[in-house]
Scaffold this active site. Structure first.
Site, PDB file in Angstrom:
ATOM      1  N   ASP A 151       0.861  -1.206   0.096  1.00 56.33           N
ATOM      2  CA  ASP A 151      -0.109   0.028  -0.056  1.00 56.33           C
ATOM      3  C   ASP A 151       0.825   1.363   0.010  1.00 56.33           C
ATOM      4  O   ASP A 151       1.727   1.221   0.740  1.00 56.33           O
ATOM      5  CB  ASP A 151      -0.870   0.045   1.248  1.00 56.33           C
ATOM      6  CG  ASP A 151      -1.749   1.349   1.360  1.00 56.33           C
ATOM      7  OD1 ASP A 151      -2.760   1.279   0.542  1.00 56.33           O
ATOM      8  OD2 ASP A 151      -1.661   2.044   2.259  1.00 56.33           O
ATOM      9  N   GLU A 195       0.935  -0.622  -5.268  1.00 51.13           N
ATOM     10  CA  GLU A 195       0.023   0.348  -5.461  1.00 51.13           C
ATOM     11  C   GLU A 195       0.899   1.766  -5.311  1.00 51.13           C
ATOM     12  O   GLU A 195       1.067   2.320  -4.337  1.00 51.13           O
ATOM     13  CB  GLU A 195      -1.078   0.522  -4.183  1.00 51.13           C
ATOM     14  CG  GLU A 195      -1.959   1.510  -4.610  1.00 51.13           C
ATOM     15  CD  GLU A 195      -2.526   2.222  -3.458  1.00 51.13           C
ATOM     16  OE1 GLU A 195      -3.454   3.260  -3.412  1.00 51.13           O
ATOM     17  OE2 GLU A 195      -1.877   2.292  -2.482  1.00 51.13           O
TER      18      GLU A 195
END
Length: 724
Positions: free
Chosen positions: A393, A446
């Site tokens: 993330d 990401e």
């Protein structure tokens, strides 16, 4: 004992309590001293020996026994109304070896969870729990828990040299015990902290760590043996993203294991992706603000229960991806923030430590032990829980020193640039380590910028002077943003935005991409996928279906968040999860939602059976536009090719009109084509416009090709054609 040693010991500020407590040779025999703050008396018990110790005040008891060697003794502790016979923690040698400390000091302990934290073990013939924690700035550390009524006076830990690691073996302490570390800060104040390496925690809002021993016996040998046989970028990869706590609210890990694998397998997804499962204090963070990096959240069960769920998914033939959050951590005063009284896991500079967007703290990627903590954590989930992939993330927030910071609010790197060189090195090390240790595991970034080489090998240096970050795949945030922007427009306006749908092919092979329609796109006012679409309810669903057909055919892997597979109209909320009632047969509009779910099942079925859709995702030769410029028609047509050249034609009509005799150029070596998928089929809720018969290739030049076929294009639909 000197007054200074006595004062430091009682204050929890002594670095070597084992030098004061336990058994030590002295003139005249053997001195045994113990610290039992609630006891009224202590007696030493050994073979042929029973000797009462004298009180020295403040819970200290001592005596000199006429012995030349240290026996295997116990302590009979009298608490007035009760007595207890216990082993003395201070008669045991250190439980952590020099190799563990050396590897940790170098930042190369790839199984750090086996060295630090709480571990049930046999030591010197006694079963107990080894407690270790890294706290280099502490004056002293004590273990507290329900076993000592959360008073650590009698359980100070010893510092192991210059490593910053503190250790204590607690005999007779076993699985399930609650514990924390009471740390005396450099200024003499105290703080009580959860174990950063805890492998199990209490269920929030409680915050204690729990001594854990795994008893799970894996039954996924077949899955583990074959998962790495084909590189992931050359394999089918269709992902169903799940927030476990709200997929079916109230279910435990084991109850989820009875439902989730069957549901995902029925829909044909190859993988599930769990939003973060590591322990977190606030459910509304969805797990993206982690306090227990080594512990699955206790909200749904134990670590072994979580393993049971993964095992069930693997036995159903489904891979498991997990969101992993090494970008930041919350400021809770019982967790990592200023852990031992000074910045430890975070940078020393407060302006550098503070994450500007989320009120959290960033990790100090330049500190050897912190980097080791995170790299080992990535390995931990893959090795201990058989996780098949880590979706990392907020990578962009790690890579740039000026991320969300104003001018003057950040300091350039040694080269004068904005790149966080320590974060780059950490990501490269993490990826290299995971790929070396864990065959078949994929890492997914990401990363929302155009950083060069996110999925390039770490040893291949790019034009910017950096080696690749080493990820296997990257979320294509640009495709997501552009394509959703296009389909949200009324069809009459789409011709002016045609390039937003074709632009992705300009950079499609710059990285190995995943096409994500994730939780982030269906919350906080962004609307559910079907609700983004213009028009009435029929048109919204038709747009939704056409978009999914386009997405599944586009180069790149695909990811779809739960609820979007049956066109849920409401935004997702972690409090109640998907609107499953939409699929209740008693609901009047149930066929509308079931039809979309049936389409997703068919998309995945055809996808898995069609190598052209996944075998050459990262090769330009695997894709050709038939017509990428039909903006006036709102039509996109292209070819996909398998490694053996087998083709698939995808045509999407983003107009609400039927187009008869719509001609497209096709390869001339295929004599006829048949329609294998049509998102406008009546069983999906469409109008039923189709090409039911084989389409014969005609020698009519079109779209720069010598052959073509005339089609009937359904309204707001995607069709796929394969050789008849």
């Amino acid at each position: 004992m000197s007054d200074e040693d006595r004062g430091r010991l009682l204050a929890g500020a002594h670095h070597d309590p084992h030098a004061l407590l336990g058994a030590h040779p002295v003139r005249g025999g053997l001195l045994i001293r113990t610290l039992r703050p609630f006891a009224s008396g202590v007696t030493v018990l050994a073979d042929g020996l029973r000797a009462e110790l004298h009180s020295e005040g403040d819970g200290l008891f001592a005596g000199v026994l006429p012995l030349r060697t240290v026996p295997e003794y116990r302590l009979l502790v009298d608490y007035g109304e009760s007595t207890a016979t216990v082993h003395d923690p201070y008669r045991f040698l250190p439980t952590l070896g020099e190799l563990d400390l050396h590897l940790f000091g170098e930042g190369r302990h790839e199984q750090l969870w086996r060295a630090l934290g709480a571990h049930v073990m046999d030591h010197q013939g006694v079963t107990g729990t080894r407690c270790t924690v890294w706290a280099p700035n502490a004056q002293g550390v004590r273990v507290v828990g329900n076993f000592n009524y959360w008073d650590g006076t009698g359980h100070p830990m010893r510092s192991l040299g210059s490593s910053g690691v503190w250790e204590l073996f607690l005999p007779d302490l076993g699985e399930g015990e609650l514990y924390k570390f009471e740390i005396t800060r450099p200024d003499g104040s105290r703080t009580v902290r959860a174990d950063p390496m805890a492998r199990r925690t209490e269920c929030p809002p409680a915050t204690a760590s729990v001594v854990h021993t795994s008893r799970h016996r894996w039954q996924d040998d077949d899955w583990m043996a074959r998962r790495g046989q084909r590189p992931v970028h050359q394999a089918p990869f269709s992902v169903y993203e799940v927030h476990l706590a709200s997929w079916r609210p109230g279910l435990t890990y084991r109850q989820l294991a009875a439902q989730l694998p069957a549901y995902v397998k029925d829909l044909g997804f190859t993988h599930v992706e769990f939003m973060p499962v590591a322990e977190h204090p606030f459910g509304g963070s969805w797990g993206y603000q982690v306090t227990g990096f080594y512990a699955p959240t206790a909200r749904m069960g134990t670590p072994d229960d979580f393993k049971f769920l993964i095992d069930a998914l693997h036995r159903a033939g489904i891979g498991v991806l997990m969101d992993w959050v090494p970008a930041h951590f919350p400021r809770d005063d019982w967790a990592l923030a200023e852990f031992d009284g000074r910045p430890l896991y975070e940078p020393q500079d407060p302006s550098r430590a503070a994450h500007p967007d989320w009120g959290t703290l960033e990790f100090d990627y330049g500190r050897t032990e912190v980097r080791n903590f995170l790299v080992a954590n990535a390995v931990y989930w893959c090795e201990e829980f058989h996780i098949d992939g880590l979706r990392v993330d907020a990578v962009a927030s790690m890579l740039y020193l000026d991320y969300s910071r104003e001018d003057g609010g950040w300091t350039p790197n040694v080269n004068g640039g904005r790149e966080n060189l320590d974060a780059v090195a950490f990501l490269q090390e993490m990826n290299a380590t995971v790929y070396r240790r864990c065959p078949g595991v994929v890492t997914i970034a990401e990363e929302s910028t155009a950083w060069d080489g996110v999925t390039r090998a770490t040893h291949h240096v790019g034009p910017g002077g950096f080696g690749g970050l080493g990820f296997g795949l990257k979320w294509n945030m640009g495709w997501m943003h552009d394509s959703l922007g296009y389909v949200s427009k009324e069809p009459v306006h789409r011709k002016y935005h045609h390039g937003e749908m074709t632009f992705s092919m300009i950079y499609a092979y710059s990285e190995n991409y995943v096409l994500p329609i994730s939780h982030d796109e269906v919350v906080h006012g962004k609307q559910a996928l079907v609700s983004k679409m213009p028009g009435d309810w029929w048109q919204q669903r038709a747009n939704h279906r056409a978009y999914l057909g386009f997405m599944w055919a586009h180069p790149g892997k695909q990811l779809l968040f739960m609820g979007q597979e049956f066109a849920q109209g409401a935004e997702w909320a972690e409090r109640h999860g998907p609107d499953w009632w939409l699929l209740d047969p008693s609901y009047e509009a149930e066929p509308d939602h079931r039809g979309v779910r049936d389409l997703v099942r068919e998309l995945n079925r055809h996808y898995a059976a069609t190598p052209a859709l996944w075998e050459r995702d990262t090769e330009p030769a695997g894709f050709q536009w038939i017509d990428g410029d039909a903006s006036e028609d709102n039509v996109f047509s292209f070819l996909r090719f398998a490694a053996d050249g087998a083709p698939l034609v995808s045509v999407t009509n983003f107009s609400p009109v039927v187009r008869h005799g719509y001609r497209i150029g096709v390869p001339d070596d295929v004599p006829a084509w048949r329609e294998v998928l049509n998102t406008d089929a009546a069983r999906y809720g469409g109008s039923g416009v189709a090409n039911p018969d084989p389409l014969k290739t005609e020698t009519v030049p079109w779209n720069g090709r010598t052959s073509s076929v005339p089609l009937v294009l359904p309204p707001l639909a995607t069709i796929w054609l394969r050789p008849a």
